[in-house]
Write an enzyme that holds these catalytic residues in place. Structure first.
Site, PDB file in Angstrom:
ATOM      1  N   GLU B 281       0.701  -1.237  -0.014  1.00  0.00           N
ATOM      2  CA  GLU B 281      -0.189   0.164   0.032  1.00  0.00           C
ATOM      3  C   GLU B 281       0.759   1.282   0.003  1.00  0.00           C
ATOM      4  O   GLU B 281       0.622   2.220  -0.905  1.00  0.00           O
ATOM      5  CB  GLU B 281      -1.001  -0.184   1.224  1.00  0.00           C
ATOM      6  CG  GLU B 281      -1.866   1.157   1.105  1.00  0.00           C
ATOM      7  CD  GLU B 281      -2.795   1.202   2.305  1.00  0.00           C
ATOM      8  OE1 GLU B 281      -2.730   0.325   3.485  1.00  0.00           O
ATOM      9  OE2 GLU B 281      -3.663   2.132   2.655  1.00  0.00           O
ATOM     10  N   SER B 318      -3.514   3.901   6.786  1.00  0.00           N
ATOM     11  CA  SER B 318      -3.459   2.750   6.057  1.00  0.00           C
ATOM     12  C   SER B 318      -4.652   1.883   6.135  1.00  0.00           C
ATOM     13  O   SER B 318      -5.375   2.102   7.137  1.00  0.00           O
ATOM     14  CB  SER B 318      -2.528   1.967   6.445  1.00  0.00           C
ATOM     15  OG  SER B 318      -2.621   0.437   6.196  1.00  0.00           O
ATOM     16  N   LYS B 357      -8.351  -3.688  21.883  1.00  0.00           N
ATOM     17  CA  LYS B 357      -8.763  -4.770  20.888  1.00  0.00           C
ATOM     18  C   LYS B 357     -10.126  -5.289  21.334  1.00  0.00           C
ATOM     19  O   LYS B 357     -10.536  -5.986  20.537  1.00  0.00           O
ATOM     20  CB  LYS B 357      -7.721  -5.873  20.868  1.00  0.00           C
ATOM     21  CG  LYS B 357      -6.159  -5.306  20.300  1.00  0.00           C
ATOM     22  CD  LYS B 357      -6.227  -5.627  18.928  1.00  0.00           C
ATOM     23  CE  LYS B 357      -4.928  -5.117  18.149  1.00  0.00           C
ATOM     24  NZ  LYS B 357      -3.737  -4.484  19.100  1.00  0.00           N
ATOM     25  N   GLU B 360     -12.076  -2.966  19.466  1.00  0.00           N
ATOM     26  CA  GLU B 360     -12.240  -3.168  17.973  1.00  0.00           C
ATOM     27  C   GLU B 360     -12.912  -4.397  17.357  1.00  0.00           C
ATOM     28  O   GLU B 360     -13.498  -4.325  16.534  1.00  0.00           O
ATOM     29  CB  GLU B 360     -10.647  -3.282  17.557  1.00  0.00           C
ATOM     30  CG  GLU B 360     -10.229  -3.337  16.190  1.00  0.00           C
ATOM     31  CD  GLU B 360      -8.740  -3.768  15.793  1.00  0.00           C
ATOM     32  OE1 GLU B 360      -8.281  -4.705  16.493  1.00  0.00           O
ATOM     33  OE2 GLU B 360      -8.448  -3.305  15.148  1.00  0.00           O
ATOM     34  N   CYS B 502       3.023  -2.185  21.861  1.00  0.00           N
ATOM     35  CA  CYS B 502       2.428  -2.998  22.532  1.00  0.00           C
ATOM     36  C   CYS B 502       2.929  -3.596  23.932  1.00  0.00           C
ATOM     37  O   CYS B 502       1.964  -4.110  24.687  1.00  0.00           O
ATOM     38  CB  CYS B 502       1.837  -4.340  21.569  1.00  0.00           C
ATOM     39  SG  CYS B 502       1.206  -3.206  19.822  1.00  0.00           S
TER      40      CYS B 502
END
Ligand SMILES: Cc1cc2nc3c(=O)[nH]c(=O)nc-3n(C[C@H](O)[C@H](O)[C@H](O)COP(=O)(O)O)c2cc1C
Ligand code: SF4
Ligand code: SF4
Ligand code: SF4
Ligand code: SF4
Ligand code: FES
Lengths: 565, 573
Positions: B281, B318, B357, B360, B502
């Site tokens: 990308e 992205s 998460k 998410e 993380c």
């Protein structure tokens, strides 16, 4: 304002017009009616009296020969509405709108003073017509409240006529910054906001601090319950604050000031705002004041009315628009104040003293007072006492003089029990200490404090457990909640007191209260928590037997506490 | 240097040092509760009091700088008595539910009560009563357990610059909560969980989802697969009593099998896949004039932050999903087809160092497989809890290997766990794809470390690629503001919501502080070096995945399963 001469010109011309208030009869004017516009008189409807006066003057066609002036608080609030009629300086009290016509038609037009409206000293049948002869005022000394009898707080000319802005002119044209600080230091002036710290020292630290710009701040938060000393100055003589702050600006090298006033004082805000505007118009704020190259201006900040916002670091944080919460010191405001910059923060009453110190000199100023407490102090007298209201006395006046001579003693022949000074941060002083001179150190030694000037007189019917509970209730509500000892500790103290007052006290409660009190004092973050236990400690100190009686005998001699079954 | 005396010992320290820090030189341990070095220095709890000669009150050592000639005593009977009473007061407004508290045995308040030997609380007055706020998919607040230390406010406001929490009301009623006591779910809270890391008590914790996982494992119809995030293997040991920096990859895999997961896969695999997609990308954007700089999108806390505070920069993100969310749909499509399992029966669990998460995986768009792609996301802390419940002494289990094919990974996937790792992994691949040459030295040291903002220019063939790497959202802001103003000319920016990346995520074992973060980072690069394959494009399982299923990076299938769209949310909606 370009020069001292220009100021003198305004002063002289205005003084001429105001001679009548010095007792000199005027050819053009029949009288000046000085109506007290303080908080007490406003609530006893003095504005209605003013309206009635205006009507009566119009009716008699002499409206253009009589000035009505709404002044700052004159002090004797329980007698309100009160007024002084010049040139003869007659003092009237408890005025009703219907009295207006009589005053106008009899007194002003014919010279017949109204006996029934005059003050009578307790126990005396003869009234005292002239304000200066009244015992209540005779023992007082007006330095801070020097203008409240004489000027229209909305008129800068009135202020100037009474030597206003002379001190600023002198500071800007004749003195070096360090001379100004030296003069303030020599005066012995100590902060009137509670802690009694040397004002001159504070200015010295800020002047020496690194960092620019510097700021000058006036603490007009006045959160003590029942206190309205600062309000009287703000409403009655706003220019004295502005002048004091500008002098400090010169002394420490600051060009910007803030006046922090609580939102509950709308009239003070209005008067200050007007005064600032007038000062700017007259070049007493702004650029190049007195052609000295000195620039200074002031902004008003309105507080949300939390008691803790009067604490200096909380106030400064609040000025920045954040939650008004204290922070640890150091750094002290002198080094890191508003916007993190060196800042002088003083109390309203402190500021009002400054012009007098500079104008008359430190020596003259400090001739009043005691060795370590100079000048005068304004108190709000309240409670079980005949004359309540605002008084100003020389430091060192004894409590007895205040209670019996100025305050006129205890009503209904009740016995004096104690006087509470310093509000929620202070303590009680019992009868055996009535001859204590009122100054910072003497009060401190008795476990009370000077505080900002609250003075509540208690008589034999006052339960000391109840009084302690009253003040603690206040601080529990007003604690900012930041530090654990104050947030939880004062709550626990209150709960214990509440139990005692309801007959649910236990053996050991007094000791637990003492342990909590001493620990909170020594561990809390700010002055609020560090002083919050004082009312409890001092009542235990002098009236322990009352606590014991509540706990052991489930008895409240004063019949104040209601015990639960 | 400033000279002072602490407990009769002479000490010399830098000006500006606090008494608390200075006292460490004497070996005196002063207890603290609200203080958190560099993050929360507010002097609120009043536990760290000491005696200073000449002072009228006790002095809070955490906020008081030393002064020349100061004489400090840290442990006189009077000091200890005062601290003890303050502690007793704090406990008098505390629910004391240790036995049923997520922070039992990992709670600073409990530790202090033990150290002070508190056996009685003499005050039986009112206690603060508030409902639990479990509105958020990631964070649960129980204000009753809050000691008002304000660490959460500081980390959320100053480190993350989100300001989802503040102090409300006064006195005993003071409450640390979202403004106007709003539910956390309705705030700009990005679910990063940094508040749960700093909270000394159980007042702000991760939402515990372990019961859902136990239920799935117990369901015979369910094929339960688990993926483990890169950072988990250098964290989990701590949750089970090992030293920070312990690497427990193989033991964790063994433990997960013993818990009853049907397949143990690795998010590292999906991280390699992310590099394939994201690297391409980036190249596509550079060569076709797409929106630059491109910003990484693996950190869901960061994504939510961008949606709230920089909605104008969403095109810079992205479009790649995070590795967790690339993994989910692949399990329910590619893996399901390969193994002939009905995707409806697959239950996908992820183990993450992250609370965001959790948020998410339940975003509505995260269902490109036709099912919720990842069914539940557990933090490292929750996995530790499951192991303890199961009585598994994981750190002593023999190493086992991940299942194939979604358990095959490279060192590039592994370093995703540390700040700069995504960037480094991308550079390893982009370099070789663009130049066709083998990269000599694959260690991009400039990307590594805990510095808040790292910048570098990397030569990739003819192309000078300008990159920036940030960790912690406050640091992200610094770079984003430059992007917004047009001042920055980066090609590629890595943003990780959590300080350190993380390995310092909001789901990490507690304590997580700078020292611990550095150890986990070190372990991460050790793990990378141990791998035979260290470049994503060399991962054979990834090559096979493209051959068998996806076609090519950025292809049609990729777009359907691995890329996503963002929602401008703004502030105070
Ligand atoms: C809880 C608390 C409330 C206070 N409120 C006031 C106030 O209303 N007005 C004031 O002048 N000072 C108040 N103070 C004192 C200020 O912190 C500060 O000492 C003072 O304004 C300094 O001015 P001074 O030196 O002229 O007294 C308060 C202090 C505390 C701890
Ligand atoms: S002492 Fe009370 S008012 Fe002061 S910081 Fe502590 S909680 Fe707030
Ligand atoms: S927060 Fe700590 S002290 Fe409170 S209940 Fe939980 S473990 Fe116990
Ligand atoms: S999860 Fe992150 S954003 Fe939300 S309150 Fe906690 S620190 Fe703030
Ligand atoms: S929630 Fe936790 S971190 Fe936040 S103030 Fe309360 S105890 Fe401190
Ligand atoms: S640790 Fe110092 S006041 Fe809380």
């Amino acid at each position: 304002m370009k020069s001292l001469e220009e100021l003198a010109k305004i002063r002289e011309s205005r003084r001429e017009a105001l001679k009548i208030r010095q007792g000199v009869p005027s050819k053009t004017e029949k009288a000046h009616i000085m109506m007290c516009g303080g908080a007490g008189c406003i609530s006893s409807k003095c504005l209605d009296v003013v309206e009635a006066m205006k009507k009566a003057l119009n009716k008699n066609g002499i409206a253009d020969q009589v000035q009505i002036v709404l002044t700052g608080c004159m002090g004797p609030c329980d007698m309100g509405p009160v007024a002084i009629i010049y040139p003869d300086a007659t003092f009237y009290r408890r005025l009703k709108p219907k009295d207006a016509e009589t005053i106008v038609e009899e007194h002003i037009m014919k010279g017949n003073k109204i006996r029934r409206l005059m003050y009578r000293a307790p126990g005396s049948k003869e009234p005292t017509p002239k304000v200066d002869d009244i015992d209540l005022f005779a023992k007082q000394k007006k330095v801070v409240l020097r203008n409240n009898f004489y000027i229209d707080p909305t008129s800068i000319e009135d202020y100037i006529a009474n030597d206003g802005y002379v001190a600023l002119g002198k500071a800007l044209t004749e003195m070096k910054p360090e001379d100004i600080i030296e003069e303030v230091k020599k005066s012995g002036l100590r902060g009137r906001g509670g802690a009694g710290f040397s004002t001159g020292m504070k200015w010295t630290f800020t002047a020496a601090a690194k960092g620019t710009p510097k700021y000058v701040v006036c603490n007009g938060d006045e959160g003590d319950p029942g206190a309205f000393m600062d309000r009287s100055v703000l409403e009655g003589d706003p220019h004295s604050i502005i002048e004091g702050m500008a002098i400090c600006g010169r002394a420490i090298g600051a060009e910007h000031g803030y006046i922090y006033v609580r939102a509950e004082y709308p009239l003070a805000i209005e008067r200050l705002d007007l005064a600032l505007q007038k000062a700017r118009e007259n070049g007493l704020l702004g650029q190049n004041i007195f052609s000295s190259g000195f620039n200074f201006d002031i902004e008003i900040r309105i507080g949300a009315g939390a008691f803790v916002c009067g604490e200096e670091t909380a106030l400064l944080t609040s000025i920045e628009g954040k939650r008004g919460e204290p922070r640890p010191r150091p750094p002290f405001p002198a080094n890191e104040g508003v916007w993190g910059k060196p800042t002088v923060l003083n109390n309203v009453e402190t500021w009002a003293n400054i012009p007098e110190i500079i104008r008359k000199g430190a020596e003259a100023y400090s001739s009043v007072g005691t060795e370590k407490s100079k000048g005068t102090k304004v108190f709000a007298l309240a409670g079980r006492i005949n004359n309540t209201g605002i008084i100003e006395v020389p430091m060192g006046t004894t409590l007895r003089e205040i209670v019996y001579e100025i305050g006129g003693g205890i009503p209904r022949k009740k016995a004096f029990k104690a006087v509470q000074t310093g509000g929620p941060s202070g303590g009680c002083i019992p009868a055996e200490h009535l001859d204590t001179p009122v100054d910072y150190d003497s009060l401190g030694a008795l476990g009370a404090i000077m505080g900002s000037g609250g003075m509540i007189v208690l008589d034999e019917d006052t339960c000391m457990v109840d009084i302690a509970k009253f003040f603690l209730d206040f601080v529990v509500d007003e604690s900012c909640g930041k530090c654990s000892p104050c947030r939880i500790g004062t709550k626990r103290m209150y709960e214990i007191l509440d139990n005692i007052s309801k007959g649910k006290g236990k053996e050991g409660d007094i000791e637990l209260l003492e342990e909590l009190a001493t620990t909170i004092k020594a561990t809390a973050l700010c002055g609020l928590g560090q002083t919050a236990p004082n009312p409890v400690l001092s009542t235990i100190r002098y009236f322990r037997h009352e606590y014991e009686e509540h706990i052991r005998d489930r008895k409240c001699t004063c019949n104040v506490c209601e015990f639960e079954e | 240097m400033i000279n002072l005396t602490i407990d009769n010992q002479k000490v010399a320290v830098e000006p500006g040092t606090t008494i608390l820090e200075a006292a460490k030189n004497t070996g005196a341990k002063i207890p603290t509760l609200c203080y958190l070095k560099d993050i929360n220095v507010v002097g609120a709890c009043r536990i760290c009091l000491v005696e200073v000669e000449g002072a009228k009150t006790f002095i809070p050592s955490c906020v008081t700088p030393v002064a020349e000639g100061m004489v400090v005593r840290t442990n006189t009977p009077a000091v200890i008595k005062a601290r003890k009473l303050v502690l007793e007061l704090i406990l008098s407004d505390h629910p004391m539910e240790c036995l049923t508290c997520l922070r039992n045995q990992n709670c600073e308040l409990q530790d202090l009560a033990r150290e002070f030997g508190i056996t009685e609380v003499r005050f039986d007055g009112a206690k603060s009563e508030y409902p639990i706020d479990d509105s958020s998919p990631a964070i649960t607040r129980d204000p009753r357990k809050c000691i008002l230390c304000r660490r959460c406010i500081s980390v959320c406001t100053n480190v993350q610059t989100v300001t989802a929490l503040c102090a409300e009301n006064r006195g005993f009623e003071t409450l640390i909560a979202p403004a106007f006591n709003e539910k956390l779910a309705n705030m700009e809270c990005v679910q990063c969980g940094q508040c749960t890391l700093v909270c000394p008590t159980g007042a702000i914790v991760e939402r515990d989802d372990t019961a859902k996982v136990w239920a799935a494992i117990a369901d015979p119809k369910k094929h339960v697969v688990v993926q483990t995030a890169p950072a988990t293997r250098v964290q989990l040991g701590e949750a089970l009593g090992a030293e920070p920096g312990s690497i427990v990859t193989g033991q964790m895999v063994a433990g997960l099998r013993r818990l009853g997961f049907d397949k143990v896969f690795d998010t590292d695999f999906a991280a390699d896949l992310t590099i394939m997609e994201e690297g391409n990308e980036l190249l596509q954007r550079i060569t076709t004039g797409g929106t630059l700089p491109m910003i990484t999108s693996c950190s869901p806390g960061w994504i939510k932050f961008c949606e709230h505070f920089y909605p104008d920069l969403l095109d810079n993100l992205s479009t790649c999903k995070s590795p967790q969310q690339m993994f989910g749909p692949l399990v329910k499509t590619y893996y399901a087809q390969k193994e002939g399992i009905d995707p409806a029966d697959i239950y996908c669990v992820s183990i993450m160092p992250c609370t965001a998460k959790k948020y998410e995986c339940q975003r509505p768009e995260m269902n490109s497989s036709g099912y919720q792609d990842v069914d539940v996301s557990l933090t490292t802390r929750e996995l530790g809890r499951m192991f303890r419940q199961a009585g598994l002494d994981v750190t002593n289990l023999p190493d086992e290997k991940y299942d194939e094919p979604l358990g095959i990974s490279t060192g590039a996937g592994e370093i995703f766990g540390a700040s700069g790792g995504v960037m480094e992994a991308a550079l390893r691949t982009v370099y070789e794809v663009v130049t066709g040459e083998t990269l000599e030295n694959i260690d991009f040291e400039v990307c590594r470390g805990i510095t808040g903002v790292k910048e570098a220019t990397v030569q990739v063939g003819d192309l000078s690629v300008k990159v920036a790497i940030t960790n912690g959202l406050g640091n992200a802001r610094k770079v984003l503001d430059k992007v917004r103003s047009g001042e920055a000319d980066y090609h590629f920016i890595e943003v990780m919501a959590c300080p350190g990346g993380c390995i310092g995520g909001g789901g990490s074992p507690i304590p997580t502080n700078t020292e611990v973060r550095l150890k986990r980072i070190e372990a991460t690069y050790t793990e990378d070096e141990r791998m035979t394959l260290r470049k994503s494009h060399e991962n054979p399982a990834i090559i096979a995945l493209y051959d068998e299923f996806l076609g090519k990076p950025l292809g049609h299938k990729s777009h359907e399963l691995l890329h996503t769209k963002y929602t401008p949310r703004g502030v105070n909606k």
